[in-house]
Design a protein around this motif. Structure first.
Motif, PDB file in Angstrom:
ATOM      1  N   THR A 299      60.854  57.393 -39.421  1.00  0.00           N
ATOM      2  CA  THR A 299      61.156  57.343 -37.990  1.00  0.00           C
ATOM      3  C   THR A 299      62.579  57.825 -37.715  1.00  0.00           C
ATOM      4  OG1 THR A 299      61.708  54.994 -38.255  1.00  0.00           O
ATOM      5  CG2 THR A 299      59.505  55.529 -37.449  1.00  0.00           C
ATOM      6  N   ALA A 300      63.499  57.590 -38.652  1.00  0.00           N
ATOM      7  CA  ALA A 300      64.866  58.099 -38.494  1.00  0.00           C
ATOM      8  C   ALA A 300      64.884  59.619 -38.506  1.00  0.00           C
ATOM      9  CB  ALA A 300      65.759  57.551 -39.606  1.00  0.00           C
ATOM     10  N   MET A 301      64.084  60.215 -39.387  1.00  0.00           N
ATOM     11  CA  MET A 301      64.012  61.676 -39.448  1.00  0.00           C
ATOM     12  C   MET A 301      63.398  62.252 -38.174  1.00  0.00           C
ATOM     13  SD  MET A 301      62.831  62.081 -43.437  1.00  0.00           S
ATOM     14  CE  MET A 301      62.735  63.868 -43.430  1.00  0.00           C
ATOM     15  N   VAL A 302      62.370  61.596 -37.669  1.00  0.00           N
ATOM     16  CA  VAL A 302      61.748  62.057 -36.418  1.00  0.00           C
ATOM     17  C   VAL A 302      62.761  61.984 -35.280  1.00  0.00           C
ATOM     18  CG1 VAL A 302      59.979  61.557 -34.700  1.00  0.00           C
ATOM     19  CG2 VAL A 302      59.419  61.424 -37.139  1.00  0.00           C
ATOM     20  N   ALA A 303      63.490  60.854 -35.203  1.00  0.00           N
ATOM     21  CA  ALA A 303      64.499  60.691 -34.158  1.00  0.00           C
ATOM     22  C   ALA A 303      65.604  61.739 -34.296  1.00  0.00           C
ATOM     23  CB  ALA A 303      65.087  59.285 -34.224  1.00  0.00           C
ATOM     24  N   ALA A 304      66.009  62.020 -35.533  1.00  0.00           N
ATOM     25  CA  ALA A 304      67.062  63.010 -35.763  1.00  0.00           C
ATOM     26  C   ALA A 304      66.604  64.407 -35.350  1.00  0.00           C
ATOM     27  CB  ALA A 304      67.476  63.011 -37.239  1.00  0.00           C
ATOM     28  N   LEU A 305      65.343  64.732 -35.613  1.00  0.00           N
ATOM     29  CA  LEU A 305      64.805  66.033 -35.207  1.00  0.00           C
ATOM     30  C   LEU A 305      64.780  66.166 -33.685  1.00  0.00           C
ATOM     31  CD1 LEU A 305      61.849  66.456 -37.748  1.00  0.00           C
ATOM     32  CD2 LEU A 305      64.039  67.651 -37.753  1.00  0.00           C
ATOM     33  N   ILE A 306      64.346  65.091 -33.021  1.00  0.00           N
ATOM     34  CA  ILE A 306      64.346  65.109 -31.552  1.00  0.00           C
ATOM     35  C   ILE A 306      65.773  65.239 -31.030  1.00  0.00           C
ATOM     36  CG2 ILE A 306      63.845  63.745 -29.485  1.00  0.00           C
ATOM     37  CD1 ILE A 306      61.502  62.495 -31.051  1.00  0.00           C
ATOM     38  N   GLY A 307      66.704  64.482 -31.662  1.00  0.00           N
ATOM     39  CA  GLY A 307      68.103  64.566 -31.267  1.00  0.00           C
ATOM     40  C   GLY A 307      68.680  65.961 -31.464  1.00  0.00           C
ATOM     41  N   ALA A 308      68.307  66.617 -32.558  1.00  0.00           N
ATOM     42  CA  ALA A 308      68.805  67.971 -32.824  1.00  0.00           C
ATOM     43  C   ALA A 308      68.328  68.951 -31.761  1.00  0.00           C
ATOM     44  CB  ALA A 308      68.344  68.426 -34.211  1.00  0.00           C
ATOM     45  N   ILE A 309      67.072  68.812 -31.366  1.00  0.00           N
ATOM     46  CA  ILE A 309      66.542  69.683 -30.310  1.00  0.00           C
ATOM     47  C   ILE A 309      67.285  69.449 -28.997  1.00  0.00           C
ATOM     48  CG2 ILE A 309      64.501  70.189 -28.914  1.00  0.00           C
ATOM     49  CD1 ILE A 309      62.804  69.485 -31.381  1.00  0.00           C
ATOM     50  N   LEU A 310      67.529  68.177 -28.690  1.00  0.00           N
ATOM     51  CA  LEU A 310      68.233  67.847 -27.451  1.00  0.00           C
ATOM     52  C   LEU A 310      69.673  68.340 -27.476  1.00  0.00           C
ATOM     53  CD1 LEU A 310      66.884  64.237 -26.783  1.00  0.00           C
ATOM     54  CD2 LEU A 310      66.314  66.338 -25.551  1.00  0.00           C
ATOM     55  N   VAL A 311      70.348  68.208 -28.639  1.00  0.00           N
ATOM     56  CA  VAL A 311      71.720  68.703 -28.761  1.00  0.00           C
ATOM     57  C   VAL A 311      71.772  70.195 -28.489  1.00  0.00           C
ATOM     58  CG1 VAL A 311      73.556  69.207 -30.416  1.00  0.00           C
ATOM     59  CG2 VAL A 311      72.611  66.926 -30.303  1.00  0.00           C
ATOM     60  N   ASP A 312      70.867  70.923 -29.106  1.00  0.00           N
ATOM     61  CA  ASP A 312      70.861  72.381 -28.931  1.00  0.00           C
ATOM     62  C   ASP A 312      70.527  72.763 -27.490  1.00  0.00           C
ATOM     63  OD1 ASP A 312      70.999  74.907 -30.697  1.00  0.00           O
ATOM     64  OD2 ASP A 312      69.193  75.257 -29.525  1.00  0.00           O
ATOM     65  N   THR A 313      69.589  72.036 -26.876  1.00  0.00           N
ATOM     66  CA  THR A 313      69.205  72.336 -25.493  1.00  0.00           C
ATOM     67  C   THR A 313      70.337  72.024 -24.524  1.00  0.00           C
ATOM     68  OG1 THR A 313      66.892  71.821 -26.005  1.00  0.00           O
ATOM     69  CG2 THR A 313      67.523  71.854 -23.683  1.00  0.00           C
ATOM     70  N   LEU A 314      70.943  70.843 -24.678  1.00  0.00           N
ATOM     71  CA  LEU A 314      72.032  70.450 -23.774  1.00  0.00           C
ATOM     72  C   LEU A 314      73.268  71.312 -23.970  1.00  0.00           C
ATOM     73  CD1 LEU A 314      71.714  66.551 -23.946  1.00  0.00           C
ATOM     74  CD2 LEU A 314      71.157  68.024 -22.013  1.00  0.00           C
ATOM     75  N   ARG A 315      73.505  71.744 -25.224  1.00  0.00           N
ATOM     76  CA  ARG A 315      74.666  72.605 -25.477  1.00  0.00           C
ATOM     77  C   ARG A 315      74.559  73.906 -24.712  1.00  0.00           C
ATOM     78  NH1 ARG A 315      76.102  76.504 -29.315  1.00  0.00           N
ATOM     79  NH2 ARG A 315      74.015  76.428 -30.241  1.00  0.00           N
ATOM     80  N   ARG A 316      73.347  74.419 -24.574  1.00  0.00           N
ATOM     81  CA  ARG A 316      73.152  75.658 -23.826  1.00  0.00           C
ATOM     82  C   ARG A 316      73.151  75.413 -22.317  1.00  0.00           C
ATOM     83  NH1 ARG A 316      71.979  79.523 -27.431  1.00  0.00           N
ATOM     84  NH2 ARG A 316      71.242  78.846 -29.484  1.00  0.00           N
ATOM     85  N   SER A 317      72.792  74.184 -21.912  1.00  0.00           N
ATOM     86  CA  SER A 317      72.791  73.857 -20.488  1.00  0.00           C
ATOM     87  C   SER A 317      74.205  73.655 -19.956  1.00  0.00           C
ATOM     88  CB  SER A 317      71.962  72.591 -20.229  1.00  0.00           C
ATOM     89  OG  SER A 317      70.620  72.777 -20.637  1.00  0.00           O
ATOM     90  N   PHE A 318      75.100  73.128 -20.828  1.00  0.00           N
ATOM     91  CA  PHE A 318      76.491  72.902 -20.443  1.00  0.00           C
ATOM     92  C   PHE A 318      77.388  73.828 -21.268  1.00  0.00           C
ATOM     93  CE2 PHE A 318      74.322  68.864 -19.625  1.00  0.00           C
ATOM     94  CZ  PHE A 318      74.703  68.601 -18.324  1.00  0.00           C
ATOM     95  N   LYS A 319      77.249  75.134 -21.062  1.00  0.00           N
ATOM     96  CA  LYS A 319      77.987  76.097 -21.882  1.00  0.00           C
ATOM     97  C   LYS A 319      79.496  75.930 -21.747  1.00  0.00           C
ATOM     98  CE  LYS A 319      74.450  79.689 -22.127  1.00  0.00           C
ATOM     99  NZ  LYS A 319      74.111  81.105 -21.840  1.00  0.00           N
ATOM    100  N   ALA A 320      79.962  75.639 -20.532  1.00  0.00           N
ATOM    101  CA  ALA A 320      81.405  75.495 -20.315  1.00  0.00           C
ATOM    102  C   ALA A 320      81.919  74.160 -20.830  1.00  0.00           C
ATOM    103  CB  ALA A 320      81.730  75.649 -18.831  1.00  0.00           C
ATOM    104  N   TYR A 321      81.024  73.176 -20.986  1.00  0.00           N
ATOM    105  CA  TYR A 321      81.416  71.845 -21.449  1.00  0.00           C
ATOM    106  C   TYR A 321      80.451  71.410 -22.549  1.00  0.00           C
ATOM    107  CZ  TYR A 321      83.655  72.102 -16.871  1.00  0.00           C
ATOM    108  OH  TYR A 321      84.376  72.509 -15.782  1.00  0.00           O
ATOM    109  N   SER A 322      80.444  72.155 -23.637  1.00  0.00           N
ATOM    110  CA  SER A 322      79.455  71.927 -24.689  1.00  0.00           C
ATOM    111  C   SER A 322      79.592  70.557 -25.348  1.00  0.00           C
ATOM    112  CB  SER A 322      79.572  73.019 -25.755  1.00  0.00           C
ATOM    113  OG  SER A 322      80.868  73.049 -26.308  1.00  0.00           O
ATOM    114  N   GLU A 323      80.797  69.970 -25.275  1.00  0.00           N
ATOM    115  CA  GLU A 323      80.978  68.647 -25.892  1.00  0.00           C
ATOM    116  C   GLU A 323      80.238  67.551 -25.126  1.00  0.00           C
ATOM    117  OE1 GLU A 323      84.196  69.083 -22.840  1.00  0.00           O
ATOM    118  OE2 GLU A 323      83.323  70.357 -24.399  1.00  0.00           O
ATOM    119  N   LEU A 324      79.810  67.845 -23.892  1.00  0.00           N
ATOM    120  CA  LEU A 324      79.073  66.858 -23.114  1.00  0.00           C
ATOM    121  C   LEU A 324      77.761  66.474 -23.793  1.00  0.00           C
ATOM    122  CD1 LEU A 324      79.439  67.816 -19.334  1.00  0.00           C
ATOM    123  CD2 LEU A 324      80.141  65.701 -20.450  1.00  0.00           C
TER     124      LEU A 324
END
Length: 279
Positions: A61-86
């Motif tokens: 379950t930790a691996m599944v959560a980490a995979l979901i988190g990785a997808i969200l990190v990559d998606t949000l990083r592209r959504s907040f290009k000027a503030y990628s640390e958000l």
């Protein structure tokens, strides 16, 4: 010391993690994503809590959560290009908050959660070893086939896109791989310190290496020394392995910085002497 089965598992797990975590860490540092490992570890902790709550093997379950988190990190990083640390801040707070709430529903599992928070020398099972070995093989295959594209993507994403490299897909794949490594490293180093096993060897290696390939090798060697030394000290002194490994890495980093400064001063003094003699 190695006559005990649980220590054999711990050392094998430590070697496996030390082979891949510093490599991922070098790429994260060069891509200015050092805090990504911290974020994924907090999300993974929520996965551990879910596993304990529903009776599923926590690392899965930790691996599944980490995979979901990785997808969200990559998606949000592209959504907040000027503030990628958000994206880092949002997911880190969300993952930790979810873990705290889920843990409150399973009060009888506090000891197990402690081993995931700080690492435990007896927490590694044969199943964990098999999962870790699978992740190591997956990492090896990924970098074997995508070493050059990842190199270009790491230093210049725009050049990678112009060159025909599928930058977005490759970046997402790397994020997923980082999530898997974070989740599998938790039993040894613990959630709170897993990012240190990625970032500190990279920081040490970048201070003393002169090329990218050498940086990777030195980071892996540093990771192996710290993990094996930390596990040995953890057993001998009866202290948590995660903290011991990270403290050893910090000592190595301080020594490297001091030696570099001494060499720099010696070189400056030698150059000054040569100039005086020339005049």
């Amino acid at each position: 010391m190695l006559q005990y089965g649980f220590l054999q598992n711990a050392f094998l797990a430590g070697i496996l993690i030390a082979l891949v975590a510093p490599v991922i860490g070098v790429y994260l540092v060069l891509r200015r994503q050092s805090l990504m490992a911290d974020t994924l570890s907090h999300v993974s902790l929520a996965g551990v809590a879910v596993g304990a709550l529903i009776g599923v093997y926590p690392m899965v379950t930790a691996m599944v959560a980490a995979l979901i988190g990785a997808i969200l990190v990559d998606t949000l990083r592209r959504s907040f290009k000027a503030y990628s640390e958000l994206s880092i801040a949002i997911l880190m707070s969300g993952g930790l908050a979810s873990a705290v709430v889920l843990m409150s529903f399973n009060k009888g599992a506090s000891r197990g959660f402690t081993s995931y928070l700080f690492g435990s020398i007896i927490a590694v099972s044969q199943t964990d070893l098999l999962i870790m070995a699978g992740v190591v093989v997956l990492c090896a295959l990924f970098f074997w086939f995508f070493w050059r594209p990842m190199y270009v993507l790491t230093f210049d994403e725009e050049t990678a896109q112009v060159s025909g490299i599928p930058a977005r897909t490759l970046s997402l794949a790397f994020s997923l791989l980082a999530g898997l490594v974070v989740a599998t490293a938790m039993p040894i180093v613990g959630v709170l310190l897993v990012s240190s096993l990625m970032v500190l060897p990279a920081a040490i290696s970048l201070r003393i290496s002169r090329g990218f390939t050498m940086t990777i090798w030195i980071a892996v060697l540093t990771g192996l020394v710290s993990v094996l030394g930390g596990l040995t000290a953890s057993y001998q002194l009866d202290i948590p392995p995660g903290g011991t490994i990270v403290l050893l890495l910090l000592v190595i980093l301080v020594v490297v910085l001091l030696v570099k400064r001494l060499f720099s001063r010696a070189g400056a003094a030698s150059a000054g002497t040569e100039r005086e003699l020339a005049n």
